[in-house]
Enzyme design. Structure first.
Site, short mmCIF file in Angstrom:
data_model
loop_
_atom_site.label_atom_id
_atom_site.label_comp_id
_atom_site.label_asym_id
_atom_site.label_seq_id
_atom_site.Cartn_x
_atom_site.Cartn_y
_atom_site.Cartn_z
N ASP A 107 0.76 -1.06 -0.07
CA ASP A 107 0.08 -0.05 0.05
C ASP A 107 0.85 1.10 0.00
OD1 ASP A 107 0.97 -0.58 2.55
OD2 ASP A 107 -0.56 0.89 3.33
N GLU A 174 0.27 -0.81 5.86
CA GLU A 174 1.49 -0.27 6.71
C GLU A 174 1.18 1.30 6.82
OE1 GLU A 174 5.30 1.35 7.83
OE2 GLU A 174 4.15 1.95 5.93
#
Lengths: 481, 481
Positions: A107, A174
């Protein structure tokens, strides 16, 4: 040139040869706007997981698992929002080899062209003059994640076996707090991750722009809030100013006594918990490539509290710091508003270092805040509390993993890496260390000026390609070490 | 019962008789959502001006003028947004009579049902059990504005002449800073407003809920901001905490030294400028209907700095106060954000009283702030400045206008009014006094618990109707005085 390097030369040459394919792979990854912090883009985050599965499959990875983490807990707009999955994959299961777990995240931070990007953030743009790749996620963390795939592709092309068993753990949250990952790691510690010998995380950066580093320490962070509540609702300062005890007056008096202008924490008992500086550690700071000018360039100001490199690095890495971040509930807009806020919540955090004991710190901080408030004799009501904590981490920079990474770095870059720590925290480091009971190595690919969370995020082509070589070299030295 | 009251009895009876029509008039006014702070509702504010013109016309007012004030200056979303007009009207031009200017405003605060209103804010709801009128603008300030029209209607019905020449000045931007009004008043001082003997403003409230008041003083307000600028952009506290001088640390240290927990201003030189308390003034506080319990009820807390009525009122009305309102640029949201804000702007204001000289105050404040910042030896950059000021106002509560209003109040309510001041400012008071060179009387209609800027704003029917009588009686006593 080390003996081993000669052996690795074909790998390095192959990586150079595959450069166009590797850039193409990163380009495909960057094109998927996998912004975990934007609920409307959640399907793109999931697309990115499937992209990884496809790549891992075609590279011959085995036992690929897409681990669903369930519904994202509040606060969310969509109460049924599914968390992005964690992608697990394995290559090799040879009992005679060591097993390396590599972690990365697929991400990215949000990015909009109108934030000030020179190019479309979700198109990887190769500036061929500067030889730089621009795009969201290029350095954080799609470059390093593709790096591990690239290493495998190079081995496949060479028909080389990997020198270790490789276990991949790629997450998609994250940038939004790694929600659900701790639990998954705990669950898989004795399952998918059983037998892992070491963990390598490539998700941080060189200290500067010219010298590679290996990172062996991170500060932790204990985040506190102090709420002071007075009147039942916000009041008009014309009517109530001068006749009631204002929560803002109390809060500012308390917050003003936490740290001095030179950055020294004024709460008694904390300094005594800091690990003494040994001669060996002290010597490490001398060689590091850094200067106050670099700090000034990074802060965009001349506001450094120290002029000497060693002082700056020690205060960034091995001493605690206290920052007051802001106040919730007070007037925070532009212009003039004559409000007496009824409840104000001061926010501050302490960056923690060895050997500060987290619970003891909380007790010292909360007691101090309550004591300073009590001295005000205020009729208002205080509540001081910890709202978040993350442990510090320090590894032995002379262990097998660091030694292997250091050799690989020297082979690729021609210089010994600096051994650095970081002032910020990467909580997953501690989670892996504690859950798997292994060492963790932080092996960065990008440079200190890559702008990971900013506009115009970039990754130099040299860092991408040499980074792949370093990751590959590390696996070899570690596998044989 | 005074002699004059017998003469006024027909007027008071007529006002009672017309109660249904007066409530109907207020109902029509409340139904127009003339929210000056909401650009999308600007046409409704203009509608409200036209409603007034229609009413004034039908009541026989003369020389009705709709004064356009031009384009609203920034910040605005629509750069071509027209300011609402000021409505001027006159009734009578008899040189043998005194001339009274009455000011009111026809705009209102924003209101949404979902804010927590029990009824639709733009429908006047008559709670016949409590005999209360609920609705946005009921007390602030459509009730009083309708009050002046009602007084004229009652005279018309009685076929009485008004005892004075009446000049109306109704504005539509009061809730949004009265933009353009100062200039218009200055322009009309020797034109439309020529010959005005006194100004009456009915736009404030009783101190409590049972005893009528006349208001003879207001505190002023000097609003300051202190900007402290350090790094070029917001920084991450993990990376920069402990090695740069944080603007937030500096700002909080400066703000913490402005006022103590007992509300005493710590800036030297201000106390010396406060007018001494005379025995005569001191005696005024003894009779006033007020208590610490009322303050606690109003603040929704037990945070009063004083327990005695006299101390509370003096510190609300005749002593300065300093409130810290908030900080712009710091983290102000919920949760935990590890930011080091690069530029923070502290906001505070001082409520001013006689004989504080505004320019001298600014100098003392700014010098003090700069001195305290200098003591920090910070590399950051400070700028302390005044961003807004409004003068205090004190009138002679024994002049003709106050005496007339006091007689009318006693006739209507059967008690002598309390002579009060207010802690807040009503800048237009000073503007009228200075531009026209006349006295100003603040003659409130509503009660202290009307909730002028809150949800469920209300006006008791008794206050509305007796308020009309009081306004009418005041005109008679003043006209004959």
């Amino acid at each position: 040139m080390s003996y081993t390097k000669l052996e690795l030369q074909p790998l390095f040459d192959k990586i150079d040869e595959l450069k166009p394919a590797f850039i193409e792979r990163l380009s495909k990854a960057v094109a998927i706007p996998s912004v975990s912090g934007d609920e409307s883009l959640r399907p793109k985050v999931v697309d990115m997981a499937h992209f990884l599965v496809k790549e891992l499959t075609s590279l011959g990875f085995e036992d690929i698992q897409v681990k669903e983490l369930g519904i994202q807990p509040p606060p969310v707009e969509n109460p049924k929002l599914e968390l992005p999955p964690v992608v697990l994959a394995r290559l090799g299961n040879d009992k005679s080899k060591k097993t390396v777990l590599v972690y990365g995240h697929y991400d990215v931070q949000p990015a909009l062209k109108e934030d000030g990007w020179a190019t479309d953030p979700f198109t990887l743009v190769h500036d061929s003059v500067k030889d730089i790749l621009f795009g969201r996620g290029s350095t954080d963390d799609k470059g390093p994640v593709m790096g591990w795939l690239n290493v495998v592709e190079a081995h496949n092309e060479l028909k080389w076996e990997l020198p270790v068993n490789l276990v991949c753990c790629f997450e998609g949250m994250e940038e939004s707090g790694s929600v659900g990952l701790d639990k998954l790691i705990a669950q898989e510690a004795e399952a998918y991750f059983k037998g892992v010998d070491t963990v390598c995380i490539s998700d941080n950066y060189w200290l500067g722009t010219t010298k590679p580093v290996l990172t062996y320490g991170l500060r932790g962070c204990n985040y506190y809030q102090v709420s002071i509540k007075g009147p039942g609702a916000d009041l008009h300062s014309g009517i109530f100013g001068g006749i009631i005890a204002e929560p803002m007056t109390d809060l500012i008096k308390v917050l003003s006594q936490l740290v001095d202008g030179q950055g020294r924490i004024l709460i008694p008992g904390i300094a005594e918990m800091i690990a003494p500086l040994t001669d060996k550690e002290n010597a490490l700071y001398d060689d590091i490539d850094f200067s106050v000018e670099e700090l000034n360039a990074a802060s965009g100001s001349k506001t450094s509290l120290y002029s000497e490199k060693q002082d700056i690095l020690k205060h960034r890495w091995r001493y605690p710091s206290l920052s007051v971040h802001g106040i919730e509930g007070a007037f925070s807009g532009g212009g003039a508003k004559t409000v007496i806020p009824s409840k104000v919540i001061g926010k501050f955090s302490i960056r923690t270092v060895p050997d500060i004991e987290s619970n003891k710190l909380d007790e010292l901080v909360i007691d101090f805040v309550n004591k300073k408030f009590a001295e005000l004799n205020s009729p208002n009501v205080i509540k001081a509390e910890l709202i978040h904590d993350g442990a510090y981490w320090v590894s032995n920079p002379f262990n097998d993993a660091f030694t292997a990474a250091a050799k690989a770095t020297e082979d690729v870059w021609g210089v010994k890496p600096d051994f650095t720590r970081e002032g910020g925290s990467i909580p997953i480091t501690v989670t892996f260390e504690q859950s798997l009971g292994t060492d963790v190595l932080l092996l960065p690919m990008g440079r200190g000026d890559d702008g990971a969370h900013s506009i115009n995020e970039k990754l130099d082509v040299s860092n991408y390609i040499n980074g792949c070589k370093t990751l590959g070299g590390y696996l070899h030295y570690y596998g044989r070490g």
